[in-house]
Design an enzyme around this catalytic site. Structure first.
Site, short mmCIF file in Angstrom:
data_model
loop_
_atom_site.label_atom_id
_atom_site.label_comp_id
_atom_site.label_asym_id
_atom_site.label_seq_id
_atom_site.Cartn_x
_atom_site.Cartn_y
_atom_site.Cartn_z
N HIS A 67 0.83 -1.21 0.00
CA HIS A 67 0.00 0.00 0.00
C HIS A 67 0.87 1.26 0.00
O HIS A 67 0.43 2.33 0.44
CB HIS A 67 -0.94 0.04 1.21
CG HIS A 67 -1.76 -1.20 1.38
ND1 HIS A 67 -2.92 -1.44 0.68
CD2 HIS A 67 -1.57 -2.30 2.16
CE1 HIS A 67 -3.42 -2.61 1.02
NE2 HIS A 67 -2.61 -3.16 1.91
N SER A 89 15.60 21.22 -16.24
CA SER A 89 14.45 22.10 -16.40
C SER A 89 14.88 23.36 -17.13
O SER A 89 15.99 23.85 -16.94
CB SER A 89 13.87 22.46 -15.03
OG SER A 89 12.98 23.56 -15.12
N LYS A 132 16.96 21.17 -11.05
CA LYS A 132 16.19 19.97 -11.35
C LYS A 132 17.02 18.93 -12.11
O LYS A 132 17.83 19.23 -12.95
CB LYS A 132 14.96 20.31 -12.19
CG LYS A 132 13.93 21.17 -11.48
CD LYS A 132 13.18 20.41 -10.42
CE LYS A 132 12.34 19.29 -11.01
NZ LYS A 132 11.33 19.77 -11.96
N GLU A 148 9.89 8.07 -16.93
CA GLU A 148 8.59 8.73 -17.06
C GLU A 148 7.99 8.45 -18.45
O GLU A 148 6.79 8.18 -18.58
CB GLU A 148 8.73 10.23 -16.84
CG GLU A 148 8.93 10.60 -15.38
CD GLU A 148 9.12 12.08 -15.16
OE1 GLU A 148 9.17 12.50 -14.00
OE2 GLU A 148 9.24 12.84 -16.15
#
Length: 471
Positions: free
Chosen positions: A156, A277, A283, A290
């Site tokens: 979970h 970024s 970043k 992704e």
């Protein structure tokens, strides 16, 4: 040159119809396979005495020249040629004259295109088995390097029990192992030759389908001509297998994305597999996992698309089946890109063992072992479960973890506690207590790695054998 099938018609095809119905823009991907199948077919025609030897040799020589022009990028794929079969045949006739028209003796575009796709997928399946084994190798390498690295296991997405990081990675080795098995099993259906089925009913020429199968290294031929030209199960099966592979890659991607976040910091992906970024210079974005996670949906879509095309088609061939190719090609390209990137990304991944250890030391994932400890001393497990629940609540209320408690604090919850509880609660003890086949104990994980490496050797042998067969 007019259409190769134009004798029946009194007027030209409408330009919009020609553009709408043509498949050459995407089935040109099958050029190599189309010529490979044609070379075997014409060889069979000569073997059976259907074409004289001189015609066979001229056609084979012409096909090889057409193939070379295609490989050099000198062949123009025209929409007016409709599909790869007409494009190749037209080029052949331009190369050697009217004798090139004899190539189509005893076959139809229906059995020809099915043969092309069998040849195409046969090669791709071997390639994907090889790429999956390379990914397994990368995961096993990281597992071997981290046999003493402990991190929280989750259910979970809540910390559950400590496990070896190697154990976690080996779960994906098992997943990709099942993917390999599915691909290897699907190869048996792909390795079936439809050529010789004609348009749907066979042919009046005395062809030898088994001879053609041997020429193309197919293990068997379709038993039924209707089935041969209308079967796309083998593509559906490939797309289903690819969907499961992408599901597994997407699950691993999700974990890499989480683990590389500031909140986790369990791993750091190599700069070569990340981007920055345009506005935030600090970043480091995990774009590869992704995108793999995102592209999973298009592979699922290709599977559902083909199933929908096939769901109500009467036998035998229908133009709807032209829709079987673009999704297949897209899935192949998508899967190739993901698997080619994933192995080196895993190999170069930095494992933050310090962060993983800190996470294990600062949670309650060892709580189950206290319950087991009390149960071993005679307390019913359900009562032990309640005791530990209260102990954890006490820790939370007092800003402590289980190993921070004194023996006196433990005893206020049960007189069965003694000094050995501190050894029981050590992460290494928790991990190694699960010394059962398939468990997270170090000896079990080491043995699992050994078994996986042996299986890798068998997979490599399979790839070598079937790559040669499928050339």
């Amino acid at each position: 040159m007019s259409k190769l099938w134009g004798g029946r018609f009194t007027k030209q095809t409408d330009q919009l119809v020609e553009e709408y119905t043509a498949s050459i823009t995407f089935d040109k991907e099958l050029a190599e396979e189309d010529i490979q199948g044609s070379l075997a077919h014409v060889t069979m025609l000569g073997h059976c005495g259907i074409l004289p030897p001189e015609d066979v040799e001229r056609i084979k020589d012409g096909l090889l020249k057409v193939r070379e022009r295609i490989r050099r990028g000198e062949h123009e794929f025209l929409v007016s040629d409709e599909d790869i079969h007409m494009s190749v045949e037209k080029a052949l006739i331009e190369e050697i004259g009217p004798v090139g028209g004899k190539l189509h003796t005893g076959r139809s575009r229906n059995d020809q295109v099915a043969t092309d796709m069998h040849l195409y997928l046969r090669k791709r399946v071997v390639e994907f088995v090889d790429l999956l084994s390379k990914l397994q190798t990368a995961l096993i390498g990281q597992a071997r390097a981290n046999l003493d690295t402990i991190l929280p296991g989750y259910t979970h997405l809540q910390r559950a029990q400590p496990i070896l990081f190697a154990h976690h990675l080996m779960a994906y080795v098992s997943m990709f192992g099942r993917d390999i098995e599915r691909l290897q099993d699907s190869y048996k259906r792909i390795d079936t030759l439809p050529l010789g089925a004609g348009a749907l009913a066979g042919t009046t020429f005395a062809i030898d389908r088994l001879f053609t199968a041997r020429e193309l290294n197919f293990g068997r031929v379709y038993e039924n001509s209707l089935d041969a030209v209308s079967d796309r199960d083998f593509i559906v099966e490939f797309l289903a297998g690819a969907s499961l592979i992408m599901a597994h890659l997407s699950r691993l991607s999700e974990e890499l994305i989480l683990w590389s976040s500031t909140e986790f910091q369990f791993v750091e992906l190599d700069d070569a597999f990340c981007t920055g970024s345009s506005i935030m210079p600090q970043k480091k974005n995990p774009d590869v996992p992704e995108l793999v996670r995102g592209k999973t949906g298009r592979v699922y879509g290709n599977l559902i698309g083909l199933l929908t095309v096939l769901k109500s088609l009467p036998l035998a061939y229908n133009k709807d089946m032209q829709e079987d190719k673009e999704g297949m090609f897209d899935t192949v390209k998508t899967l190739q890109g993901a698997l080619q990137l994933f192995a080196p990304m895993i190999e170069t991944m930095k494992v933050r063992t310090d962060r993983m250890r800190r996470a294990v030391d600062q949670d309650f994932s060892n709580a189950t072992d206290i319950a087991d400890f009390l149960a071993a001393k005679g307390l019913p497990f359900r009562q032990a479960h309640e005791v530990i629940g209260k102990t954890v609540l006490y820790c939370i209320q007092n800003g402590k973890f289980l190993l921070d408690l004194t023996l006196e604090e433990f005893k206020q919850f049960s007189p069965l506690f003694d000094d050995t509880i501190y050894q029981v609660l050590q992460p290494e003890s928790v991990v190694n207590a699960r010394n059962v086949y398939g468990g997270t104990a170090t000896p079990q994980v080491a043995a699992a790695i050994g078994r996986a490496e042996a299986e890798l050797a068998r997979t490599a042998a399979w790839v070598a054998e079937y790559a040669e067969k499928s050339r």
